[in-house]
Each structure stands twice: as C-alpha cells, then as structure tokens.
Write a protein that holds these residues in place. Structure first.
Motif, PDB file in Angstrom:
ATOM      1  N   HIS A  37       0.865  -1.175   0.000  1.00 15.07           N
ATOM      2  CA  HIS A  37       0.000   0.000   0.000  1.00 15.07           C
ATOM      3  C   HIS A  37       0.903   1.226   0.000  1.00 15.07           C
ATOM      4  O   HIS A  37       1.948   1.224   0.621  1.00 15.07           O
ATOM      5  N   GLY A  38       0.502   2.258  -0.654  1.00 16.67           N
ATOM      6  CA  GLY A  38       1.315   3.465  -0.711  1.00 16.67           C
ATOM      7  C   GLY A  38       2.325   3.401  -1.840  1.00 16.67           C
ATOM      8  O   GLY A  38       2.455   2.395  -2.536  1.00 16.67           O
ATOM      9  N   ASP A  39       3.064   4.478  -1.993  1.00 17.79           N
ATOM     10  CA  ASP A  39       3.975   4.616  -3.124  1.00 17.79           C
ATOM     11  C   ASP A  39       5.425   4.276  -2.817  1.00 17.79           C
ATOM     12  O   ASP A  39       6.203   4.048  -3.726  1.00 17.79           O
ATOM     13  N   ASP A  40       5.798   4.236  -1.534  1.00 19.51           N
ATOM     14  CA  ASP A  40       7.214   4.083  -1.214  1.00 19.51           C
ATOM     15  C   ASP A  40       7.642   2.652  -0.895  1.00 19.51           C
ATOM     16  O   ASP A  40       8.814   2.402  -0.618  1.00 19.51           O
ATOM     17  N   GLY A  41       6.716   1.694  -0.912  1.00 22.12           N
ATOM     18  CA  GLY A  41       7.056   0.304  -0.634  1.00 22.12           C
ATOM     19  C   GLY A  41       7.315  -0.004   0.825  1.00 22.12           C
ATOM     20  O   GLY A  41       7.719  -1.114   1.162  1.00 22.12           O
ATOM     21  N   LYS A  42       7.059   0.934   1.720  1.00 21.90           N
ATOM     22  CA  LYS A  42       7.309   0.739   3.150  1.00 21.90           C
ATOM     23  C   LYS A  42       6.014   0.515   3.935  1.00 21.90           C
ATOM     24  O   LYS A  42       6.010   0.571   5.147  1.00 21.90           O
ATOM     25  N   GLU A  43       4.932   0.263   3.230  1.00 27.19           N
ATOM     26  CA  GLU A  43       3.623   0.163   3.871  1.00 27.19           C
ATOM     27  C   GLU A  43       2.852  -1.012   3.272  1.00 27.19           C
ATOM     28  O   GLU A  43       2.858  -1.216   2.065  1.00 27.19           O
ATOM     29  N   THR A  44       2.209  -1.797   4.151  1.00 27.95           N
ATOM     30  CA  THR A  44       1.317  -2.860   3.689  1.00 27.95           C
ATOM     31  C   THR A  44      -0.052  -2.665   4.321  1.00 27.95           C
ATOM     32  O   THR A  44      -0.197  -1.976   5.327  1.00 27.95           O
ATOM     33  N   MET A  45      -1.036  -3.309   3.713  1.00 28.70           N
ATOM     34  CA  MET A  45      -2.409  -3.258   4.219  1.00 28.70           C
ATOM     35  C   MET A  45      -2.980  -4.669   4.191  1.00 28.70           C
ATOM     36  O   MET A  45      -2.825  -5.399   3.221  1.00 28.70           O
ATOM     37  N   THR A  46      -3.633  -5.036   5.287  1.00 26.38           N
ATOM     38  CA  THR A  46      -4.332  -6.309   5.398  1.00 26.38           C
ATOM     39  C   THR A  46      -5.767  -6.008   5.805  1.00 26.38           C
ATOM     40  O   THR A  46      -5.993  -5.258   6.753  1.00 26.38           O
ATOM     41  N   ILE A  47      -6.727  -6.585   5.105  1.00 24.98           N
ATOM     42  CA  ILE A  47      -8.133  -6.391   5.449  1.00 24.98           C
ATOM     43  C   ILE A  47      -8.610  -7.592   6.253  1.00 24.98           C
ATOM     44  O   ILE A  47      -8.454  -8.738   5.833  1.00 24.98           O
ATOM     45  N   ILE A  48      -9.197  -7.300   7.422  1.00 31.28           N
ATOM     46  CA  ILE A  48      -9.786  -8.319   8.275  1.00 31.28           C
ATOM     47  C   ILE A  48     -11.285  -8.056   8.298  1.00 31.28           C
ATOM     48  O   ILE A  48     -11.734  -7.059   8.859  1.00 31.28           O
ATOM     49  N   ARG A  49     -12.058  -8.923   7.663  1.00 31.67           N
ATOM     50  CA  ARG A  49     -13.510  -8.749   7.599  1.00 31.67           C
ATOM     51  C   ARG A  49     -14.119  -9.309   8.887  1.00 31.67           C
ATOM     52  O   ARG A  49     -13.998 -10.487   9.174  1.00 31.67           O
ATOM     53  N   ILE A  50     -14.786  -8.419   9.666  1.00 31.89           N
ATOM     54  CA  ILE A  50     -15.350  -8.829  10.951  1.00 31.89           C
ATOM     55  C   ILE A  50     -16.872  -8.919  10.927  1.00 31.89           C
ATOM     56  O   ILE A  50     -17.472  -9.302  11.932  1.00 31.89           O
ATOM     57  N   GLY A  51     -17.487  -8.590   9.830  1.00 37.97           N
ATOM     58  CA  GLY A  51     -18.935  -8.663   9.708  1.00 37.97           C
ATOM     59  C   GLY A  51     -19.329  -8.503   8.258  1.00 37.97           C
ATOM     60  O   GLY A  51     -18.483  -8.265   7.397  1.00 37.97           O
ATOM     61  N   PRO A  52     -20.626  -8.612   7.955  1.00 42.07           N
ATOM     62  CA  PRO A  52     -21.065  -8.562   6.566  1.00 42.07           C
ATOM     63  C   PRO A  52     -20.759  -7.232   5.877  1.00 42.07           C
ATOM     64  O   PRO A  52     -20.625  -7.184   4.662  1.00 42.07           O
ATOM     65  N   HIS A  53     -20.636  -6.162   6.649  1.00 36.87           N
ATOM     66  CA  HIS A  53     -20.373  -4.841   6.063  1.00 36.87           C
ATOM     67  C   HIS A  53     -19.228  -4.126   6.773  1.00 36.87           C
ATOM     68  O   HIS A  53     -19.059  -2.929   6.584  1.00 36.87           O
ATOM     69  N   THR A  54     -18.462  -4.837   7.589  1.00 37.11           N
ATOM     70  CA  THR A  54     -17.479  -4.169   8.431  1.00 37.11           C
ATOM     71  C   THR A  54     -16.138  -4.882   8.368  1.00 37.11           C
ATOM     72  O   THR A  54     -16.067  -6.107   8.469  1.00 37.11           O
ATOM     73  N   GLU A  55     -15.091  -4.077   8.218  1.00 32.09           N
ATOM     74  CA  GLU A  55     -13.751  -4.652   8.189  1.00 32.09           C
ATOM     75  C   GLU A  55     -12.774  -3.761   8.946  1.00 32.09           C
ATOM     76  O   GLU A  55     -13.031  -2.585   9.177  1.00 32.09           O
ATOM     77  N   LEU A  56     -11.669  -4.369   9.336  1.00 31.32           N
ATOM     78  CA  LEU A  56     -10.544  -3.658   9.917  1.00 31.32           C
ATOM     79  C   LEU A  56      -9.495  -3.545   8.824  1.00 31.32           C
ATOM     80  O   LEU A  56      -9.136  -4.556   8.208  1.00 31.32           O
ATOM     81  N   ASN A  57      -9.029  -2.357   8.563  1.00 32.85           N
ATOM     82  CA  ASN A  57      -7.963  -2.143   7.589  1.00 32.85           C
ATOM     83  C   ASN A  57      -6.681  -1.923   8.380  1.00 32.85           C
ATOM     84  O   ASN A  57      -6.498  -0.868   8.992  1.00 32.85           O
ATOM     85  N   ILE A  58      -5.813  -2.921   8.375  1.00 30.55           N
ATOM     86  CA  ILE A  58      -4.622  -2.921   9.215  1.00 30.55           C
ATOM     87  C   ILE A  58      -3.398  -2.572   8.373  1.00 30.55           C
ATOM     88  O   ILE A  58      -3.084  -3.267   7.409  1.00 30.55           O
ATOM     89  N   PHE A  59      -2.728  -1.520   8.777  1.00 27.57           N
ATOM     90  CA  PHE A  59      -1.542  -1.040   8.064  1.00 27.57           C
ATOM     91  C   PHE A  59      -0.297  -1.326   8.891  1.00 27.57           C
ATOM     92  O   PHE A  59      -0.291  -1.128  10.103  1.00 27.57           O
ATOM     93  N   VAL A  60       0.733  -1.806   8.235  1.00 26.71           N
ATOM     94  CA  VAL A  60       2.057  -1.919   8.827  1.00 26.71           C
ATOM     95  C   VAL A  60       2.948  -0.976   8.035  1.00 26.71           C
ATOM     96  O   VAL A  60       3.029  -1.075   6.804  1.00 26.71           O
ATOM     97  N   ILE A  61       3.558  -0.035   8.745  1.00 26.42           N
ATOM     98  CA  ILE A  61       4.370   0.996   8.101  1.00 26.42           C
ATOM     99  C   ILE A  61       5.770   0.946   8.700  1.00 26.42           C
ATOM    100  O   ILE A  61       5.949   1.208   9.900  1.00 26.42           O
ATOM    101  N   GLU A  62       6.723   0.594   7.874  1.00 27.09           N
ATOM    102  CA  GLU A  62       8.113   0.486   8.308  1.00 27.09           C
ATOM    103  C   GLU A  62       8.570   1.767   9.004  1.00 27.09           C
ATOM    104  O   GLU A  62       8.399   2.872   8.487  1.00 27.09           O
ATOM    105  N   GLY A  63       9.105   1.612  10.222  1.00 28.65           N
ATOM    106  CA  GLY A  63       9.629   2.747  10.966  1.00 28.65           C
ATOM    107  C   GLY A  63       8.612   3.523  11.773  1.00 28.65           C
ATOM    108  O   GLY A  63       8.968   4.408  12.544  1.00 28.65           O
TER     109      GLY A  63
END
Length: 137
Positions: A37-63
């Motif tokens: 995710h993002g332009d610099d390659g230092k960020e990822t995104m994982t989607i965790i679906r917790i319900g029929p219309h609801t999710e957690l968007n989890i970002f890991v950002i280096e540093g």
C-alpha cells in the motif's frame, strides 16, 4: 437512518499476521491477503472482515512507532476504543469464552442498562468492547 453501521476502521499495527490470527480465532473473522500500500514500498495493508459490512484495515508501516503507544482510557486520542456488535446472545457467550481463552479479557460482563458488554485487549494493545442488546434475547 441513512447509515447502516460502520464500513471499516483503520489502524497501524506492528504485526498484521498476529492481529489477523487473533480476530480469526476469537471472532471468526476472515483475514485477507497482505498487499503493498502506498507509493514508497514501506507500507502494507491487510483487510480483516469482521462482519457482513465491516472490516478492519490494518496497516504496517516500516519505521512507524505509533502502534507502541497505548495510554489509559480517554487518553488515547480522538478514537479511544472499538465497539463490536455481537450477532446474538449465543455469539456473545462464545466470544466471551474465546477472549478468556486468549487471555485478552477477564470475562467481566458489564451492565449498561439496555446493553451488556465485555472489554478486551487485542495483541496490539488496542482496547475493544463487544456488545449485545439485552432486548435481543
């Protein structure tokens, strides 16, 4: 009402895989793939679906050290905690036991009049709450 709940909540984590396992094990969440995710390659995104219309968007950002900050309730910034709606009283009981099994909660059920709730801490230290309306029995 014009809205039908929450679409997603986004936050920064140090370990999206660990967080995904917790939400899958306790809440039967579906964990999607981690992608860049993002332009610099230092960020990822994982989607965790917790319900029929609801999710957690989890970002890991280096540093980024923000996930290490957890302070007492009402000292955590504008968003203090996440409240999740249990699908039924049976689901509430199952989630409660799973939270206890994960050592994420002592299992105390709070009575807030029209609803009952259980507080928990996920592996990142984020405080969450699971709620169920008393009248939905």
């Amino acid at each position: 009402m014009l809205l039908d709940g929450i679409n997603h909540i986004a936050w920064i984590s140090m370990d999206a895989a660990r967080l995904g396992r917790f939400y899958a094990d306790v809440f039967d969440a579906d964990v999607g793939p981690t992608r860049t995710h993002g332009d610099d390659g230092k960020e990822t995104m994982t989607i965790i679906r917790i319900g029929p219309h609801t999710e957690l968007n989890i970002f890991v950002i280096e540093g980024n050290t923000e996930p290490e900050r957890q302070t007492p309730m009402w000292g955590r910034g504008r968003i203090d905690h996440v409240g999740l709606q249990a699908a039924s009283h049976e689901a509430f009981a199952t989630i409660r036991q799973r939270l206890i099994d994960e050592a994420a909660s002592d299992g105390t059920v709070n009575d807030f009049g029209a609803v009952q709730s259980i507080f928990f801490r996920d592996p990142d230290g984020l405080e969450g709450e699971v709620l169920i309306a008393k009248s939905s029995r």
